[in-house]
Scaffold this active site. Structure first.
Site, PDB file in Angstrom:
ATOM      1  N   CYS A  16     -11.000   3.337   0.153  1.00 49.23           N
ATOM      2  CA  CYS A  16      -9.556   3.531   0.406  1.00 49.23           C
ATOM      3  C   CYS A  16      -9.234   2.634   1.588  1.00 49.23           C
ATOM      4  CB  CYS A  16      -9.271   4.993   0.745  1.00 49.23           C
ATOM      5  SG  CYS A  16      -7.615   5.286   1.402  1.00 49.23           S
ATOM      6  N   TYR A  23      -0.544   8.608  -1.921  1.00 48.92           N
ATOM      7  CA  TYR A  23      -0.536   8.431  -3.377  1.00 48.92           C
ATOM      8  C   TYR A  23      -1.748   9.144  -4.002  1.00 48.92           C
ATOM      9  CZ  TYR A  23       2.834   4.431  -3.446  1.00 48.92           C
ATOM     10  OH  TYR A  23       3.942   3.611  -3.352  1.00 48.92           O
ATOM     11  N   ASP A  62       0.866  -1.184   0.000  1.00 42.83           N
ATOM     12  CA  ASP A  62       0.000   0.000   0.000  1.00 42.83           C
ATOM     13  C   ASP A  62       0.900   1.231   0.000  1.00 42.83           C
ATOM     14  OD1 ASP A  62      -2.359   1.602   0.294  1.00 42.83           O
ATOM     15  OD2 ASP A  62      -1.940   1.797   2.424  1.00 42.83           O
ATOM     16  N   CYS A 108      -4.307  -1.282  -2.114  1.00 44.87           N
ATOM     17  CA  CYS A 108      -4.476   0.171  -2.216  1.00 44.87           C
ATOM     18  C   CYS A 108      -5.402   0.425  -3.409  1.00 44.87           C
ATOM     19  CB  CYS A 108      -3.101   0.802  -2.451  1.00 44.87           C
ATOM     20  SG  CYS A 108      -3.128   2.572  -2.775  1.00 44.87           S
TER      21      CYS A 108
HETATM   22  N1  DGL Z   1      -4.717   3.371   0.915  1.00 43.35           N
HETATM   23  C1  DGL Z   1      -4.806   3.949  -0.374  1.00 43.35           C
HETATM   24  C2  DGL Z   1      -6.094   3.558  -1.087  1.00 43.35           C
HETATM   25  O1  DGL Z   1      -6.649   2.527  -0.804  1.00 43.35           O
HETATM   26  C3  DGL Z   1      -4.541   5.372  -0.641  1.00 43.35           C
HETATM   27  C4  DGL Z   1      -4.024   6.292   0.325  1.00 43.35           C
HETATM   28  C5  DGL Z   1      -3.178   7.371  -0.301  1.00 43.35           C
HETATM   29  O2  DGL Z   1      -3.702   8.389  -0.769  1.00 43.35           O
HETATM   30  O3  DGL Z   1      -1.985   7.156  -0.324  1.00 43.35           O
HETATM   31  O4  DGL Z   1      -6.530   4.265  -1.960  1.00 43.35           O
END
Ligand code: DGL
Length: 257
Positions: free
Chosen positions: A185, A42, A10, A73
């Site tokens: 998320c 991210y 992730d 992620c």
């Molecule tokens: N945990 C990530 C997701 O499921 C994103 C978090 C991030 O913005 O880094 O989208």
């Protein structure tokens, strides 16, 4: 059979909520989790950056002998999973899917709010899911970029976070009753109490973690990659931000925060 570990990654700590479910559904495997907290979030980066960072972490897991990789992620899945699969047909690569299908099907004619990062909500995977289920329920995206930062700091019960999440739901308009919330998320299940509080007691929460675990199990069976029985199964947690973040990861994983 194959005794190599399952790699899981992730942008940071969120994927640990997926790892918890993987361990629950498939306990008899070794896991290596890589959290890229140094580069989190991210979800507010360009697609090119998300792809480059995801690729780097993916390669790290392959170098460590991963027999399958779970992209834990939603953001990295939306941007990179197809390319990663095409580049590595020799191993199963499993991604996340926001749980819009069950949320819409179990709440016909009602309001389904999808909380996710801006990147996830602007990618075609999301618009495709909405177009499939928008005749069943009223599906409303709710970009929620700031939650990740609190989870990365281990601040799961912070008053600032509570206010931020309340503000997000207020922005939908007071007159609307939220029937379902999709946690799009993997960081968000860690703050599900605050989300439930802001959405109201009638709101049901959905995440994609169980679906991902079931999908991994199917793929491992299909390719005869399940681990042979042994006495002890390991979990290794790595984090690009160093030891303090790795320690925090273990606390979060064990439910100690
Ligand atoms: N945990 C990530 C997701 O499921 C994103 C978090 C991030 O913005 O880094 O989208």
């Amino acid at each position: 059979m194959n005794n190599g570990p399952v790699g899981v990654f992730d942008s940071g700590l969120g994927g640990l909520s997926v790892l918890q479910e993987l361990k629950r559904v498939i306990p008899d495997e070794d896991y290596i989790f890589y959290g890229d907290s140094e580069n989190a979030p991210y979800g507010v980066r360009s697609d090119e950056e998300v792809y480059r960072l995801s690729h780097h972490v993916f390669d790290e897991l392959l170098d460590r002998g991963a027999k399958a990789v779970v992209v834990a992620c939603n953001t990295a899945t939306s941007v990179a999973v197809r390319k990663l699969r095409a580049e590595h047909p020799e191993i199963p690569v499993i991604g996340m899917e926001p749980a819009i299908k069950p949320a819409a099907e179990q709440n016909p004619g009602r309001l389904v709010v999808v909380m996710a990062t801006p990147v996830t909500l602007r990618r075609e995977k999301f618009s495709h899911l909405v177009s499939r289920f928008c005749d069943i329920a009223d599906i409303v995206p709710l970009p929620s970029p700031d939650i990740v930062r609190y989870v990365e700091n281990g601040q799961l019960h912070d008053e600032g976070l509570r206010g931020y999440i309340r503000g997000l739901f207020h922005s939908l308009g007071d007159e609307r009753t939220v029937d379902a919330v999709v946690l799009g998320c993997t960081h968000f299940p860690f703050v599900s109490d605050l989300i439930r509080e802001a959405a109201g007691p009638q709101a049901k929460l959905y995440d994609g973690n169980h679906g991902t675990a079931e999908e991994l199990l199917r793929r491992l069976k299909e390719r005869d990659l399940l681990s042979a029985p042994k006495d002890h199964y390991t979990i290794e947690i790595l984090n690009s931000a160093g030891d303090a973040q790795t320690e925090l990861s273990w606390k979060l994983f064990r439910g100690e925060l």
